[in-house]
Design a protein around this motif. Structure first.
Motif, PDB file in Angstrom:
ATOM      1  N   MET A   1      49.079  45.412  28.204  1.00 57.31           N
ATOM      2  CA  MET A   1      50.465  45.506  28.674  1.00 57.31           C
ATOM      3  C   MET A   1      51.225  44.189  28.466  1.00 57.31           C
ATOM      4  SD  MET A   1      52.476  47.792  29.911  1.00 57.31           S
ATOM      5  CE  MET A   1      51.279  49.004  30.495  1.00 57.31           C
ATOM      6  N   GLU A   2      50.496  43.079  28.583  1.00 65.10           N
ATOM      7  CA  GLU A   2      51.141  41.779  28.458  1.00 65.10           C
ATOM      8  C   GLU A   2      51.768  41.578  27.081  1.00 65.10           C
ATOM      9  OE1 GLU A   2      50.080  37.023  29.035  1.00 65.10           O
ATOM     10  OE2 GLU A   2      48.684  38.583  29.744  1.00 65.10           O
ATOM     11  N   LYS A   3      51.171  42.182  26.041  1.00 61.27           N
ATOM     12  CA  LYS A   3      51.713  41.990  24.685  1.00 61.27           C
ATOM     13  C   LYS A   3      53.110  42.588  24.561  1.00 61.27           C
ATOM     14  CE  LYS A   3      49.956  46.168  22.389  1.00 61.27           C
ATOM     15  NZ  LYS A   3      49.175  46.680  21.248  1.00 61.27           N
ATOM     16  N   TYR A   4      53.389  43.631  25.336  1.00 60.36           N
ATOM     17  CA  TYR A   4      54.709  44.253  25.271  1.00 60.36           C
ATOM     18  C   TYR A   4      55.774  43.328  25.869  1.00 60.36           C
ATOM     19  CZ  TYR A   4      52.146  48.453  23.996  1.00 60.36           C
ATOM     20  OH  TYR A   4      51.333  49.358  23.358  1.00 60.36           O
ATOM     21  N   TYR A   5      55.381  42.593  26.895  1.00 61.55           N
ATOM     22  CA  TYR A   5      56.306  41.597  27.439  1.00 61.55           C
ATOM     23  C   TYR A   5      56.566  40.510  26.389  1.00 61.55           C
ATOM     24  CZ  TYR A   5      55.851  43.564  32.151  1.00 61.55           C
ATOM     25  OH  TYR A   5      55.890  44.396  33.240  1.00 61.55           O
ATOM     26  N   GLN A   6      55.510  40.126  25.670  1.00 61.03           N
ATOM     27  CA  GLN A   6      55.655  39.097  24.637  1.00 61.03           C
ATOM     28  C   GLN A   6      56.561  39.579  23.513  1.00 61.03           C
ATOM     29  OE1 GLN A   6      51.606  38.261  23.522  1.00 61.03           O
ATOM     30  NE2 GLN A   6      51.201  36.988  25.320  1.00 61.03           N
ATOM     31  N   ILE A   7      56.444  40.849  23.146  1.00 61.81           N
ATOM     32  CA  ILE A   7      57.277  41.408  22.080  1.00 61.81           C
ATOM     33  C   ILE A   7      58.751  41.309  22.443  1.00 61.81           C
ATOM     34  CG2 ILE A   7      57.942  43.574  20.943  1.00 61.81           C
ATOM     35  CD1 ILE A   7      54.941  44.331  21.030  1.00 61.81           C
ATOM     36  N   LEU A   8      59.066  41.574  23.718  1.00 64.94           N
ATOM     37  CA  LEU A   8      60.460  41.526  24.164  1.00 64.94           C
ATOM     38  C   LEU A   8      60.891  40.120  24.569  1.00 64.94           C
ATOM     39  CD1 LEU A   8      60.835  44.804  26.264  1.00 64.94           C
ATOM     40  CD2 LEU A   8      61.485  44.385  23.895  1.00 64.94           C
ATOM     41  N   GLY A   9      59.925  39.189  24.643  1.00 63.89           N
ATOM     42  CA  GLY A   9      60.261  37.811  24.984  1.00 63.89           C
ATOM     43  C   GLY A   9      60.563  37.609  26.449  1.00 63.89           C
ATOM     44  N   ILE A  10      59.909  38.369  27.320  1.00 59.05           N
ATOM     45  CA  ILE A  10      60.119  38.244  28.759  1.00 59.05           C
ATOM     46  C   ILE A  10      58.774  38.047  29.450  1.00 59.05           C
ATOM     47  CG2 ILE A  10      62.276  39.549  28.882  1.00 59.05           C
ATOM     48  CD1 ILE A  10      60.691  42.038  29.466  1.00 59.05           C
ATOM     49  N   THR A  11      58.821  37.636  30.699  1.00 61.62           N
ATOM     50  CA  THR A  11      57.600  37.392  31.452  1.00 61.62           C
ATOM     51  C   THR A  11      57.163  38.644  32.197  1.00 61.62           C
ATOM     52  OG1 THR A  11      58.877  36.627  33.369  1.00 61.62           O
ATOM     53  CG2 THR A  11      58.180  34.971  31.761  1.00 61.62           C
ATOM     54  N   PRO A  12      55.861  38.797  32.441  1.00 63.24           N
ATOM     55  CA  PRO A  12      55.382  39.929  33.245  1.00 63.24           C
ATOM     56  C   PRO A  12      56.061  39.924  34.614  1.00 63.24           C
ATOM     57  CG  PRO A  12      53.551  38.862  32.162  1.00 63.24           C
ATOM     58  CD  PRO A  12      54.744  37.992  31.924  1.00 63.24           C
ATOM     59  N   SER A  36      64.591  44.123   6.226  1.00 62.86           N
ATOM     60  CA  SER A  36      63.486  44.545   5.371  1.00 62.86           C
ATOM     61  C   SER A  36      62.529  45.493   6.074  1.00 62.86           C
ATOM     62  CB  SER A  36      62.716  43.309   4.922  1.00 62.86           C
ATOM     63  OG  SER A  36      62.136  42.682   6.058  1.00 62.86           O
ATOM     64  N   LYS A  37      61.521  45.931   5.322  1.00 64.16           N
ATOM     65  CA  LYS A  37      60.505  46.822   5.885  1.00 64.16           C
ATOM     66  C   LYS A  37      59.765  46.133   7.023  1.00 64.16           C
ATOM     67  CE  LYS A  37      56.317  49.398   4.702  1.00 64.16           C
ATOM     68  NZ  LYS A  37      55.357  49.755   3.616  1.00 64.16           N
ATOM     69  N   LYS A  38      59.484  44.835   6.861  1.00 62.29           N
ATOM     70  CA  LYS A  38      58.780  44.098   7.911  1.00 62.29           C
ATOM     71  C   LYS A  38      59.572  44.124   9.208  1.00 62.29           C
ATOM     72  CE  LYS A  38      56.960  39.559   9.154  1.00 62.29           C
ATOM     73  NZ  LYS A  38      56.790  38.134   8.755  1.00 62.29           N
ATOM     74  N   THR A  39      60.875  43.915   9.088  1.00 69.71           N
ATOM     75  CA  THR A  39      61.717  43.928  10.271  1.00 69.71           C
ATOM     76  C   THR A  39      61.777  45.315  10.876  1.00 69.71           C
ATOM     77  OG1 THR A  39      63.043  42.182   9.273  1.00 69.71           O
ATOM     78  CG2 THR A  39      63.983  43.300  11.170  1.00 69.71           C
ATOM     79  N   SER A  40      61.742  46.339  10.023  1.00 63.68           N
ATOM     80  CA  SER A  40      61.734  47.720  10.507  1.00 63.68           C
ATOM     81  C   SER A  40      60.497  47.988  11.353  1.00 63.68           C
ATOM     82  CB  SER A  40      61.783  48.682   9.319  1.00 63.68           C
ATOM     83  OG  SER A  40      61.731  50.018   9.768  1.00 63.68           O
ATOM     84  N   GLU A  41      59.355  47.453  10.927  1.00 62.35           N
ATOM     85  CA  GLU A  41      58.122  47.608  11.702  1.00 62.35           C
ATOM     86  C   GLU A  41      58.231  46.897  13.048  1.00 62.35           C
ATOM     87  OE1 GLU A  41      55.242  46.067   9.048  1.00 62.35           O
ATOM     88  OE2 GLU A  41      55.175  47.869   7.779  1.00 62.35           O
ATOM     89  N   GLU A  42      58.825  45.722  13.031  1.00 64.51           N
ATOM     90  CA  GLU A  42      59.017  44.981  14.271  1.00 64.51           C
ATOM     91  C   GLU A  42      59.968  45.734  15.204  1.00 64.51           C
ATOM     92  OE1 GLU A  42      60.349  41.359  12.505  1.00 64.51           O
ATOM     93  OE2 GLU A  42      58.404  40.383  12.750  1.00 64.51           O
ATOM     94  N   PHE A  43      60.956  46.389  14.603  1.00 63.26           N
ATOM     95  CA  PHE A  43      61.895  47.193  15.388  1.00 63.26           C
ATOM     96  C   PHE A  43      61.161  48.309  16.132  1.00 63.26           C
ATOM     97  CE2 PHE A  43      64.620  50.978  15.655  1.00 63.26           C
ATOM     98  CZ  PHE A  43      65.682  50.474  16.387  1.00 63.26           C
ATOM     99  N   GLN A  44      60.238  48.976  15.456  1.00 67.18           N
ATOM    100  CA  GLN A  44      59.476  50.047  16.086  1.00 67.18           C
ATOM    101  C   GLN A  44      58.623  49.518  17.238  1.00 67.18           C
ATOM    102  OE1 GLN A  44      59.938  53.226  15.498  1.00 67.18           O
ATOM    103  NE2 GLN A  44      61.444  52.697  13.916  1.00 67.18           N
ATOM    104  N   LEU A  45      58.082  48.315  17.074  1.00 67.21           N
ATOM    105  CA  LEU A  45      57.312  47.706  18.153  1.00 67.21           C
ATOM    106  C   LEU A  45      58.197  47.391  19.352  1.00 67.21           C
ATOM    107  CD1 LEU A  45      54.946  45.221  16.264  1.00 67.21           C
ATOM    108  CD2 LEU A  45      54.280  47.256  17.553  1.00 67.21           C
ATOM    109  N   VAL A  46      59.409  46.938  19.083  1.00 67.62           N
ATOM    110  CA  VAL A  46      60.356  46.643  20.160  1.00 67.62           C
ATOM    111  C   VAL A  46      60.687  47.914  20.938  1.00 67.62           C
ATOM    112  CG1 VAL A  46      62.762  46.021  20.627  1.00 67.62           C
ATOM    113  CG2 VAL A  46      61.369  44.589  19.133  1.00 67.62           C
ATOM    114  N   VAL A  47      60.949  49.002  20.216  1.00 67.64           N
ATOM    115  CA  VAL A  47      61.255  50.283  20.859  1.00 67.64           C
ATOM    116  C   VAL A  47      60.075  50.740  21.710  1.00 67.64           C
ATOM    117  CG1 VAL A  47      61.729  52.722  20.450  1.00 67.64           C
ATOM    118  CG2 VAL A  47      62.909  50.977  19.096  1.00 67.64           C
TER     119      VAL A  47
END
Length: 249
Positions: A1-12, A36-47
């Motif tokens: 779960m902590e990685k999702y906080y890291q993806i959004l740049g916020i603290t648990p 780019s495609k790389k950014t598109s993948e990062e976008f999906q992780l953010v969502v």
């Protein structure tokens, strides 16, 4: 779960309002239409991170209500929490329905119900039925939705309550400057000409009690002076103008 906080740049432990703000910022940064495609993948992780974290926080919010759990287990077809709330007319149930809809993709319904209850019940208050933390968090999100629909007066009333609570009980912490900036933006850009002079004066008077700063208070007093003058109250207009001049020195 902590990685999702890291993806959004916020603290648990970040509030739902903080999660939503971080998500909006990241969406603008990684939207596939811009990159780019790389950014598109990062976008999906953010969502994905946003959906998981906001769902977790929302579940925790409704966790105290035993009726809510019946909607997520094997008895889901037998009991629907939203239907149960909708069938009840007491203010607590209507307040919980507003926040439930707000966090389950029914923002229009949440705003409409809040407006209806506020108009039909002079004593209706969301903060009566929730902890301070939950009211401040979800109340801020509701204020945003009111703002998006140009319901500026109601947005300010909610934000005023949140700011007063923050002064007496620190909850938003690092996020609080964003709350103040959002409030100031409405007060300075979305009141004059969009509310009646009477309502505008009421809003600016409330703002004066929030200790937003001398320059902001000066701005509000000048606006109040102009509004009183339009209403034909030259004496009060002059009092406001003199107080604005005194603060500006």
């Amino acid at each position: 779960m902590e990685k999702y906080y890291q993806i959004l740049g916020i603290t648990p432990g970040a509030s739902v309002a903080e999660i939503r703000k971080a998500y909006r910022k990241k969406v603008k940064e990684y939207h596939p239409d811009k990159s780019s495609k790389k950014t598109s993948e990062e976008f999906q992780l953010v969502v994905k991170a946003y959906r998981i974290l906001s769902a977790e926080r929302t579940e925790k919010f409704f966790d105290e209500n035993p009726f809510y759990h019946k909607t997520s287990g094997k008895h889901k077809d037998e009991f629907n929490y939203r239907d149960w709330l909708s069938a009840r007319n007491d203010q607590e149930s209507r307040a919980k329905l507003i926040f439930f809809d707000l966090m389950h993709g029914r923002e229009d319904d949440a705003v409409a119900e809040f407006k209806r209850m506020s108009m039909e019940h002079a004593d209706f208050s969301l903060k009566r039925w929730f902890t301070r933390e939950d009211f401040m968090d979800y109340g801020y999100i509701l204020a945003e939705e009111l703002y998006f629909r140009s319901e500026y007066y109601d947005a300010i009333i909610l934000l005023e309550q949140i700011i007063r609570m923050e002064y007496s009980f620190s909850y938003f912490k690092l996020f609080f400057p964003d709350v103040i900036d959002f409030t100031k933006n409405i007060l300075k850009r979305h009141i004059e000409g969009k509310l009646s002079d009477e309502l505008a004066i009421d809003v600016w008077e409330r703002a004066l009690d929030l200790n937003l700063g001398k320059s902001d208070d000066t701005f509000f007093l000048y606006k109040m002076a102009d509004a009183y003058k339009r209403l034909g109250d030259s004496n009060t207009a002059e009092i406001c103008r003199e107080e604005a001049l005194r603060l500006s020195r």
